[in-house]
Motif scaffolding. Structure first.
Motif, mmCIF file in Angstrom:
data_model
loop_
_atom_site.group_PDB
_atom_site.id
_atom_site.type_symbol
_atom_site.label_atom_id
_atom_site.label_comp_id
_atom_site.label_asym_id
_atom_site.label_seq_id
_atom_site.Cartn_x
_atom_site.Cartn_y
_atom_site.Cartn_z
ATOM 1 N N LYS A 88 0.839 -1.212 0.000
ATOM 2 C CA LYS A 88 0.000 0.000 0.000
ATOM 3 C C LYS A 88 0.870 1.257 0.000
ATOM 4 C CE LYS A 88 -4.151 -1.675 0.154
ATOM 5 N NZ LYS A 88 -5.053 -1.487 -0.942
ATOM 6 N N GLU A 89 2.049 1.167 0.609
ATOM 7 C CA GLU A 89 2.946 2.318 0.663
ATOM 8 C C GLU A 89 3.398 2.731 -0.742
ATOM 9 O OE1 GLU A 89 7.082 3.612 2.907
ATOM 10 O OE2 GLU A 89 6.574 1.483 2.722
ATOM 11 N N ILE A 90 3.791 1.753 -1.554
ATOM 12 C CA ILE A 90 4.208 2.049 -2.928
ATOM 13 C C ILE A 90 3.028 2.561 -3.736
ATOM 14 C CG2 ILE A 90 5.155 1.041 -5.044
ATOM 15 C CD1 ILE A 90 7.182 1.359 -2.771
ATOM 16 N N GLU A 91 1.866 1.978 -3.523
ATOM 17 C CA GLU A 91 0.669 2.443 -4.232
ATOM 18 C C GLU A 91 0.358 3.895 -3.884
ATOM 19 O OE1 GLU A 91 -4.060 1.297 -4.702
ATOM 20 O OE2 GLU A 91 -2.719 -0.060 -3.623
ATOM 21 N N SER A 92 0.485 4.263 -2.618
ATOM 22 C CA SER A 92 0.224 5.655 -2.233
ATOM 23 C C SER A 92 1.274 6.597 -2.798
ATOM 24 C CB SER A 92 0.145 5.776 -0.709
ATOM 25 O OG SER A 92 1.401 5.511 -0.123
ATOM 26 N N ILE A 93 2.531 6.162 -2.859
ATOM 27 C CA ILE A 93 3.580 7.006 -3.457
ATOM 28 C C ILE A 93 3.258 7.262 -4.932
ATOM 29 C CG2 ILE A 93 6.004 7.067 -4.183
ATOM 30 C CD1 ILE A 93 6.706 5.637 -1.586
ATOM 31 N N LEU A 94 2.845 6.219 -5.635
ATOM 32 C CA LEU A 94 2.500 6.377 -7.048
ATOM 33 C C LEU A 94 1.337 7.352 -7.217
ATOM 34 C CD1 LEU A 94 2.819 2.686 -8.305
ATOM 35 C CD2 LEU A 94 4.320 4.592 -8.879
ATOM 36 N N LYS A 95 0.279 7.177 -6.418
ATOM 37 C CA LYS A 95 -0.899 8.043 -6.548
ATOM 38 C C LYS A 95 -0.600 9.478 -6.135
ATOM 39 C CE LYS A 95 -4.462 4.532 -6.259
ATOM 40 N NZ LYS A 95 -5.568 3.985 -5.483
ATOM 41 N N GLU A 96 0.185 9.663 -5.077
ATOM 42 C CA GLU A 96 0.516 11.017 -4.618
ATOM 43 C C GLU A 96 1.366 11.776 -5.627
ATOM 44 O OE1 GLU A 96 2.487 10.498 -0.906
ATOM 45 O OE2 GLU A 96 0.656 9.812 0.126
ATOM 46 N N ASN A 97 2.107 11.055 -6.446
ATOM 47 C CA ASN A 97 3.001 11.721 -7.396
ATOM 48 C C ASN A 97 2.445 11.739 -8.811
ATOM 49 O OD1 ASN A 97 5.536 12.483 -5.909
ATOM 50 N ND2 ASN A 97 5.210 10.382 -5.206
#
Length: 157
Positions: free
Chosen positions: A142-151
């Motif tokens: 989920k951490e990588i998914e949030s980084i992708l979405k935030e950027n």
């Protein structure tokens, strides 16, 4: 995990943040080369070195072949022609060297990229060849998914 981006700036931001986390980025597909991504992925090519040696080999082979044919094998002595007509070999040598470098470099690239007729292409997202930027990450947290979405990733799957 795959992240799809609309522009290269968001892709580069997300790429840098994921690399800083220490997560392995498997591949990045873009419609055109992005130098920051190539450097960040650590992809180095030696195809320029191969092309240089192909050119050297080609030029020496063509010059040697023309010298052998015109001077050694079948010397035609007419009209005060010099023993070695080297200047007449220059244009043919240049053109033949360009042809040899092009063909051998094409074959080298195809062999290294494992591209051959009939190979089934492994396409992650067809839009990567059109107008989208696609990053494949070797993690599904989920951490990588949030980084992708935030950027700026428009899609994450």
């Amino acid at each position: 995990m795959v992240g799809v981006f609309d522009n290269e700036f968001d892709l580069v931001k997300a790429f840098d943040k994921i690399k800083a986390k220490g997560t392995k980025i498997k591949e990045v597909y873009t419609p055109y080369p992005i130098h920051e991504i190539l450097i960040g992925m650590g992809k180095k090519t030696r195809i320029t070195h191969a092309a240089f040696f192909y050119g050297l080999f080609g030029a020496l082979t063509v010059l040697g072949g023309m010298y052998y044919a015109a001077v050694i094998s079948w010397p035609l002595n007419f009209g005060g022609k010099p023993f070695n007509t080297f200047p007449s070999f220059i244009v043919v040598t240049i053109v033949a060297t360009i042809l040899i470098v092009t063909l051998f470099t094409l074959f080298t690239f195809s062999a290294r990229a494992k591209i051959f007729p009939g190979k089934k292409a492994e396409i992650v997202d067809y839009r990567a060849t059109d107008d989208k930027f696609v990053m494949v990450v070797d993690s599904d947290t989920k951490e990588i998914e949030s980084i992708l979405k935030e950027n700026g990733a428009t899609e994450v799957f």
